[in-house]
Write an enzyme that holds these catalytic residues in place. Structure first.
Site, short mmCIF file in Angstrom:
data_model
loop_
_atom_site.label_atom_id
_atom_site.label_comp_id
_atom_site.label_asym_id
_atom_site.label_seq_id
_atom_site.Cartn_x
_atom_site.Cartn_y
_atom_site.Cartn_z
N ALA A 66 0.97 -1.07 -0.10
CA ALA A 66 -0.06 0.08 -0.09
C ALA A 66 1.07 1.08 -0.07
CB ALA A 66 -0.97 -0.16 1.32
N GLY A 111 0.58 -5.04 0.73
CA GLY A 111 -0.61 -5.03 0.02
C GLY A 111 -0.21 -5.87 -1.49
N GLU A 114 -0.18 -9.34 -0.62
CA GLU A 114 -1.65 -9.54 -0.55
C GLU A 114 -2.57 -9.72 -1.91
OE1 GLU A 114 -1.69 -6.68 2.43
OE2 GLU A 114 -2.83 -7.64 3.64
N GLU A 134 4.36 -5.18 7.28
CA GLU A 134 3.73 -4.02 8.03
C GLU A 134 3.93 -3.76 9.63
OE1 GLU A 134 2.46 -6.13 5.94
OE2 GLU A 134 0.76 -5.35 4.76
N1 CO8 Z 1 4.53 3.50 -0.66
C1 CO8 Z 1 4.92 4.36 -1.18
N2 CO8 Z 1 6.22 4.52 -2.03
C2 CO8 Z 1 6.97 3.73 -1.92
C3 CO8 Z 1 6.47 2.34 -1.42
C4 CO8 Z 1 5.30 2.08 -0.63
N3 CO8 Z 1 4.94 0.86 -0.37
N4 CO8 Z 1 7.74 1.47 -1.60
C5 CO8 Z 1 8.45 2.14 -2.36
N5 CO8 Z 1 8.14 3.39 -2.59
C6 CO8 Z 1 9.05 4.55 -3.22
C7 CO8 Z 1 10.15 5.04 -2.31
O1 CO8 Z 1 9.64 5.68 -1.60
C8 CO8 Z 1 10.85 5.68 -3.40
O2 CO8 Z 1 10.47 6.86 -3.80
P1 CO8 Z 1 11.29 8.20 -3.75
O3 CO8 Z 1 12.23 7.73 -5.14
O4 CO8 Z 1 10.30 9.51 -4.26
O5 CO8 Z 1 12.08 8.24 -2.55
C9 CO8 Z 1 10.89 4.74 -4.44
O6 CO8 Z 1 9.47 4.12 -4.34
C10 CO8 Z 1 11.87 3.77 -4.63
O7 CO8 Z 1 12.02 3.09 -3.54
P2 CO8 Z 1 13.14 2.98 -2.77
O8 CO8 Z 1 14.30 4.17 -3.04
O9 CO8 Z 1 12.94 2.65 -1.14
O10 CO8 Z 1 13.84 1.56 -3.23
P3 CO8 Z 1 15.09 0.47 -2.65
O11 CO8 Z 1 15.50 -0.35 -3.60
O12 CO8 Z 1 16.02 1.15 -1.89
O13 CO8 Z 1 13.93 -0.26 -1.44
C11 CO8 Z 1 12.10 -1.46 -1.03
C12 CO8 Z 1 13.05 -1.09 -2.08
C13 CO8 Z 1 12.83 -2.49 0.00
C14 CO8 Z 1 10.76 -2.20 -1.38
C15 CO8 Z 1 11.67 -0.31 -0.27
O14 CO8 Z 1 11.11 0.86 -1.08
C16 CO8 Z 1 10.58 -0.52 0.71
O15 CO8 Z 1 10.62 -0.93 1.90
N6 CO8 Z 1 9.28 -0.26 0.37
C17 CO8 Z 1 8.14 -0.25 1.39
C18 CO8 Z 1 7.56 -1.71 1.54
C19 CO8 Z 1 6.66 -1.75 2.50
O16 CO8 Z 1 6.93 -1.81 3.73
N7 CO8 Z 1 5.54 -2.14 2.11
C20 CO8 Z 1 4.30 -2.42 3.05
C21 CO8 Z 1 3.61 -1.18 2.89
S1 CO8 Z 1 2.12 -1.31 4.12
C22 CO8 Z 1 0.96 -2.18 3.57
O17 CO8 Z 1 1.13 -2.63 2.41
C23 CO8 Z 1 -0.07 -2.39 4.28
C24 CO8 Z 1 -1.60 -2.79 3.80
C25 CO8 Z 1 -2.40 -2.70 4.71
C26 CO8 Z 1 -2.45 -1.33 5.38
C27 CO8 Z 1 -4.12 -0.81 5.31
C28 CO8 Z 1 -4.07 0.48 6.03
C29 CO8 Z 1 -4.88 1.57 5.84
#
Ligand code: CO8
Length: 260
Positions: A66, A111, A114, A134
């Protein structure tokens, strides 16, 4: 179908859906969810489609979860509504009346994992990474993960994945039964398409009813599941494809299924 955050292509009876937000690693914001919802409703009545492949754009991610930035200022009520909306979208994908294959090309996190879990079959590139991180954000998986993951891999492995928030390789996921097949990155889409085409060559109503029997039956007591299976089996005897399939076998020719 015209969308901004998803792209749809169709070749014969096989559809390909690409999540298109590469700048955010295909993270699911409200717009993606809304477009997915419209897409799922539209395609559910498309009689041409017999199998759908879902993948993520770019090299790096299937869907990285998400959209974390969009969740930053949510109130508890907004968060609950966001979760309920996403669950409904994923339920609609899970209930599509044909096979849905997730072709996981990179990160399938939160997500994203999921979304893959709402599909019928998961094929992963060797580069794919799965996880439910999460709890690292002070959240819990709420796009269906706490419900679909234990059903897929069992309670104990599901608890480990959810409580640790760690990432798992495609091979780990193959070993735990979350992934059906692992391929070289450049073979992912060809392999997913090939399986989709094989499924599309089978009798579509039979595949749809088999999917219903497995998915709904899984939630029932086995006695009720068996009764449902027998009913669905009987219903197939109203179809032309059942007559075609059996006649083709008896007359030693390939069947031509028309989906009726
Ligand atoms: N949301 C928003 N932006 C994201 C996300 C995300 N989930 N993942 C990556 N991005 C963005 C980064 O912010 C970055 O943007 P910017 O260049 O503007 O800073 C761009 O994508 C590239 O990402 P990274 O620079 O971080 O790339 P890396 O190669 O260094 O890392 C990772 C890749 C490991 C995938 C890292 O981006 C990461 O950890 N992402 C988040 C993963 C995560 O935690 N996902 C779970 C999210 S929570 C969720 O899904 C909950 C669902 C249920 C919740 C319901 C609530 C209401």
């Amino acid at each position: 179908m015209k969308f901004e955050t998803i792209e749809y292509q169709q070749e014969g009876h096989v559809g390909l859906l690409i999540i298109q937000r590469p700048q955010a690693l295909n993270a699911l914001n409200a717009q993606v969810l809304e477009e997915l919802s419209t897409f799922a409703k539209d395609i559910s009545s498309n009689k041409e489609i017999r199998a759908l492949v879902i993948t993520g754009s770019g090299e790096k991610a299937f869907v990285a979860g998400a959209d974390i930035k969009a969740m930053a200022s949510m109130t508890p009520k907004e968060a609950q509504d966001f979760s309920t909306t996403a669950q409904a979208v994923f339920d609609n994908i899970a209930a599509l009346p044909f096979a849905v294959i997730a072709a996981v090309n990179g990160f399938a996190l939160g997500g994203g994992c999921e979304l893959a879990l709402a599909c019928d079959i998961i094929i992963a590139s060797e580069k794919a990474k799965f996880g439910l991180p999460e709890v690292t954000l002070g959240l819990l998986p709420s796009f269906g993960g706490t419900q679909r993951l234990p059903r897929a891999v069992g309670l104990f492995k599901a608890r480990e994945m959810v409580f640790s928030g760690e990432f798992y390789s495609a091979q780990d996921c193959l070993n735990m039964g979350l992934v059906n097949r692992v391929t070289a990155p450049d073979q992912l889409l060809p392999e997913a398409r090939k399986l989709a085409q094989t499924i599309a060559s089978r009798a579509p109503i039979a595949v749809a009813k088999a999917k219903q029997s497995i998915s709904k039956g899984y939630e029932l007591h086995i006695k009720d599941g068996l009764q449902q299976e027998a009913e669905l089996f009987g219903e197939l005897f109203n179809t032309q494809d059942q007559k075609e399939g059996i006649d083709a076998f008896i007359t030693k020719r390939q069947p031509e299924f028309k989906g009726n």
